[in-house]
Design a protein around this motif. Structure first.
Motif, short mmCIF file in Angstrom:
data_model
loop_
_atom_site.label_atom_id
_atom_site.label_comp_id
_atom_site.label_asym_id
_atom_site.label_seq_id
_atom_site.Cartn_x
_atom_site.Cartn_y
_atom_site.Cartn_z
N GLN B 145 0.90 -1.29 0.05
CA GLN B 145 0.05 0.05 -0.14
C GLN B 145 0.82 1.33 -0.19
O GLN B 145 0.52 2.32 -0.67
N THR B 146 1.89 1.21 0.76
CA THR B 146 2.90 2.45 0.79
C THR B 146 3.63 2.77 -0.67
O THR B 146 3.62 3.79 -1.12
N ARG B 147 3.76 1.61 -1.12
CA ARG B 147 4.46 1.86 -2.77
C ARG B 147 3.12 2.49 -3.46
O ARG B 147 3.41 3.50 -4.20
N THR B 148 2.01 1.86 -3.31
CA THR B 148 0.82 2.39 -4.38
C THR B 148 0.50 3.84 -3.81
O THR B 148 0.34 4.81 -4.89
N LEU B 149 0.61 4.08 -2.70
CA LEU B 149 0.16 5.46 -2.18
C LEU B 149 1.57 6.56 -2.94
O LEU B 149 1.00 7.54 -3.40
N ALA B 150 2.63 5.96 -2.74
CA ALA B 150 3.70 6.75 -3.16
C ALA B 150 3.58 7.07 -4.87
O ALA B 150 3.65 8.08 -5.21
#
Lengths: 631, 159
Positions: B145-150
């Motif tokens: 999710q962190t990657r997607t958000l970034a």
């Protein structure tokens, strides 16, 4: 070949969310021209683009209708409109980027010529089947056509609503044109994306296929889109060729029953009122009309939503809210039961009336109402079960508190007995010499007795158990037993293999020790006194060891609680991120960018925001991204 | 002449403090009943284990009593029974028999409680392991999710 009789109607609605209606339409039976336009662009210029294009197309067709073939006429009219919108956008900065979609139809005799740019659609109803005549000019549709993405990815694609063509982006528009030979009974339906994006596909099909006049069909289509959320402007035109004679009962009623139930909503409310539903204790704080509108009205809406399978309050949510609210404030079960029965009785009465008119339809709706009642009962049952679990948990707590209290009371009882002949326990005192001698004799005798265990470890444990028990039995201090238990426990694994041998050794030692006391050369009273001490010592040793085991197991429970807390925290974080991602994706999908098809790219980064105005959305209404174009 | 178990049974109110308002359903009742049962020679035993006592203790634990509560009740019953017998039984041999039986029963109760605690500890550790596995999956999901958000926020800044 004779020309067909044409009946037509069209209407537009700004929807439940948008502040302006940026759709426009043309319904001109005299010239056989019908069109739907859906404008876009910031600062209220979407409606300017749509109206400008509408006026140009209408004027162009009227001026050249007799001089040109419909196909060429429509292409030229749309290109003229595109040039006009483009020119207007170039002239004024505040209108830069405005544009519009268009789907237009010219009917000439039996021939219908349909032209379109963008994602406004045309449908043809023939023999009960609804055929789509246009392909949306969206990025995703183009990518699917080129084979860049699979068809099943289209619905999930971030740019599924981004247009690849529109009127106004360039002076010339690429127009798709098709022709249809109309037959008696055919219906053409032109609409904007506010209709097919919000009204359920089944409902659209059955409404268009009904035998209602075009004006009523248009009204019902728009209403269906509004009930589906109405997140965009809604425009629809229905053109009917010839007159098809069919029974009055419409397909939509026969198929879903939703329309029929909706039509009898007021009757249902009146019946519920006559049945005294508003007198229920659940409605005590409401006026009669308010109670009927809320309780019966919401039930009717929920049944309708379930029948039509649209988003909205369904029966489950309705019943759950009702039960939770009533039981939560301490309400009793019978009034809730009576209320549900009252709703069922009112529905039965309405269905009985309907059965006299159309038995088949009544059967269909009866089934839906019965399903709704079962759903309601199940939801209420769920709430009841939840409350029972909660009560049980409360009872366990009360019982535990009672035990705690009792233990405290009992301890006081030991110190100050209520039975006169019982004395408070005396501190452990030094045994009398004869008793001490009997204890020593018992210890020696027990130590010489072979242990039941076979290993050296068992033997050592047995011997230590006897020694510790002797120490406790002869001791004067109250903490001797706890210290002895800790020494016996030593270092052990916290499992059955670690714990059982210790208790086995204690059991064998106790039996041997007591046998030693019985065999001690002393008077019976002395032996009894010695046995009292030995038995008490073993009781305290076993209890001390059990306490150590319980104490050793406690960290596992504490660790579990901490781990569960951490898992819950992570779950919450994941949910929060999910919501954030969904929010970003929604914001991303509302990007507006007037586009030229040549610059179309599969890269999401190629899009440019043109319209950041977002209409406020009332809670519960369904939204889909507004239309966009990609530069 | 009454049997010994019957004479001990009449000490019930005195030992359990029922006259003082005690509960009929406390863990102490299970301990006292087990002693009377053992004296009557009617122990429902398997390999020296009183199954009825085992069930009673398990039920008390399931009902929410703590292990400490049951141990404390057992100790109390033994202490009171010891004093009551000293007063009520004239024959020292009979008193010794009751004490011996009492020590056996409370020892059995301690063993049952210990094994229950051991079992609970094992279950807690297994549950904690399952939770840790779930946490690992959640952490992987968080990283994704962190990657997607970034990526999404980066795309948004480009506009």
């Amino acid at each position: 070949m004779t020309a067909l009789t044409i009946r037509s109607a069209g209407n537009s609605h700004q929807g439940s969310v948008r502040e302006h209606n940026e759709d426009a339409l043309i319904v001109d039976p005299k010239w056989g021209l019908y069109a739907v336009l859906d404008g876009m662009g910031g600062a209220a210029s979407g409606d300017v683009a749509a109206n400008k294009a509408r006026d140009v197309i209408h004027e162009y067709v009227r001026a050249r209708r007799g001089a040109m073939q419909p196909r060429a006429l429509l292409e030229a009219a749309i290109n003229a409109a595109s040039a006009a919108v483009h020119g207007e956008a170039q002239r004024r900065k505040d209108r830069k980027g405005m544009g519009t979609t268009v789907v237009a139809c010219v009917i000439d005799g039996r021939r219908a010529t349909v032209a379109h740019v963008g994602d406004s659609r045309a449908y043809l109803l023939r023999d009960g089947h609804l055929h789509r005549l246009t392909n949306d000019h969206t990025i995703v549709a183009e990518l699917v056509a080129r084979g860049a993405i699979a068809a099943d990815e289209a619905d999930r694609h971030a740019y599924k609503n981004v247009l690849s063509r529109n009127l106004g982006a360039k002076p010339q528009a690429a127009v798709d044109v098709s022709e249809v030979e109309l037959q008696p009974g055919d219906r053409l339906m032109l609409c904007s994306d506010g209709l097919y994006g919000y009204a359920p596909a089944d409902a659209v099909h059955h409404l268009v296929a009904s035998t209602d006049p075009p004006a009523e069909v248009v009204r019902d289509l728009i209403e269906a889109a509004l009930r589906g959320g109405g997140g965009d402007n809604v425009t629809a035109i229905v053109v009917e060729a010839g007159v098809a004679v069919v029974p009055r009962a419409t397909m939509v009623l026969r198929t879903t029953g939703a329309g029929a139930w909706w039509a009898r909503r007021e009757r249902f409310l009146a019946t519920a009122h006559a049945g005294g539903l508003h007198k229920s204790p659940l409605c005590a704080l409401l006026g009669a009309n308010e109670a009927i509108a809320i309780v019966a009205g919401n039930f009717a809406d929920a049944v309708y939503h379930d029948l039509e399978k649209v988003t909205g309050v369904n029966v489950w949510t309705y019943a759950e809210n009702l039960a939770r609210g009533w039981l939560g404030q301490g309400g009793a079960w019978p009034p809730l039961r009576d209320l549900l029965d009252g709703l069922a009785r009112a529905a039965d009465q309405v269905l009985a009336e309907l059965r006299r008119e159309d038995e088949g339809l009544a059967g269909l709706i009866e089934l839906a109402v019965a399903r709704a009642m079962v759903t309601a009962e199940t939801a209420v049952g769920g709430v009841l079960a939840e409350r029972l679990r909660s009560l049980e948990s409360e009872m366990v707590k009360v019982e535990a508190q009672k035990n705690e209290q009792k233990r405290a009371d009992t301890a006081r009882f030991v110190d100050s007995p209520t039975v006169p002949y019982m004395r408070a326990p005396q501190p452990i005192d030094v045994p009398a010499p004869d008793v001490a001698a009997a204890l020593e004799s018992a210890r020696r005798r027990a130590q010489t007795k072979p242990s039941a265990g076979s290993g050296a470890g068992d033997r050592a444990l047995y011997a230590r158990a006897i020694d510790h028990a002797h120490t406790v039995a002869s001791a004067t201090g109250a903490n001797d037993a706890a210290l002895a238990a800790r020494e016996l426990w030593d270092v052990r694994t916290l499992d059955e293999a670690g714990v059982s041998p210790l208790f086995d050794a204690l059991d064998h030692a106790r039996l041997a020790h007591i046998e030693g006391v019985r065999a001690a050369p002393a008077a019976p009273a002395v032996r009894a006194a010695a046995l009292r001490r030995v038995a008490s010592a073993y009781q305290r040793l076993s209890a001390g060891i059990a306490s150590l085991v319980v104490e050793s197991a406690a960290p596992a429970a504490e660790q579990l609680r901490e781990v569960v807390r951490e898992t819950a925290r992570l779950r919450a974080e994941v949910s929060k991120n999910e919501a954030r991602i969904a929010e970003l994706e929604r914001a991303f999908a509302t990007v507006v960018d007037p586009a030229a098809p040549e610059a179309m790219s599969t890269s999401p980064g190629a899009a440019t925001i043109r319209d950041e105005r977002k209409p406020s959305v009332p809670p519960g209404s369904r939204r889909r991204p507004s239309k966009e174009t990609l530069r | 002449m009454m049997d010994l178990d019957e004479r001990v049974a009449v000490l019930r109110d005195e030992v359990l403090d029922i006259a003082g308002g005690g509960s009929e359903d406390a863990p102490a009742v299970a301990i006292f009943d087990a002693i009377v049962r053992a004296l009557a020679g009617g122990m429902d035993s398997a390999g020296g284990l009183d199954l009825t006592l085992h069930d009673a203790v398990a039920r008390r634990l399931a009902w929410g009593d703590t292990e400490e509560t049951i141990l404390s009740d057992a100790e109390l019953v033994f202490a009171r029974l010891s004093r009551a017998c000293q007063r009520a039984l004239r024959d020292p041999e009979e008193e010794m028999l009751v004490l011996e039986t009492g020590a056996e029963v409370v020892g059995a109760a301690a063993r049952i409680i210990s094994l229950a605690a051991v079992g609970r500890g094992g279950r807690d550790r297994a549950a904690a392991l399952r939770e840790e596995l779930a946490q690992r999956r959640l952490k992987e999901a968080l990283a994704e999710q962190t990657r997607t958000l970034a990526r999404l926020e980066g795309d948004g800044r480009q506009f």
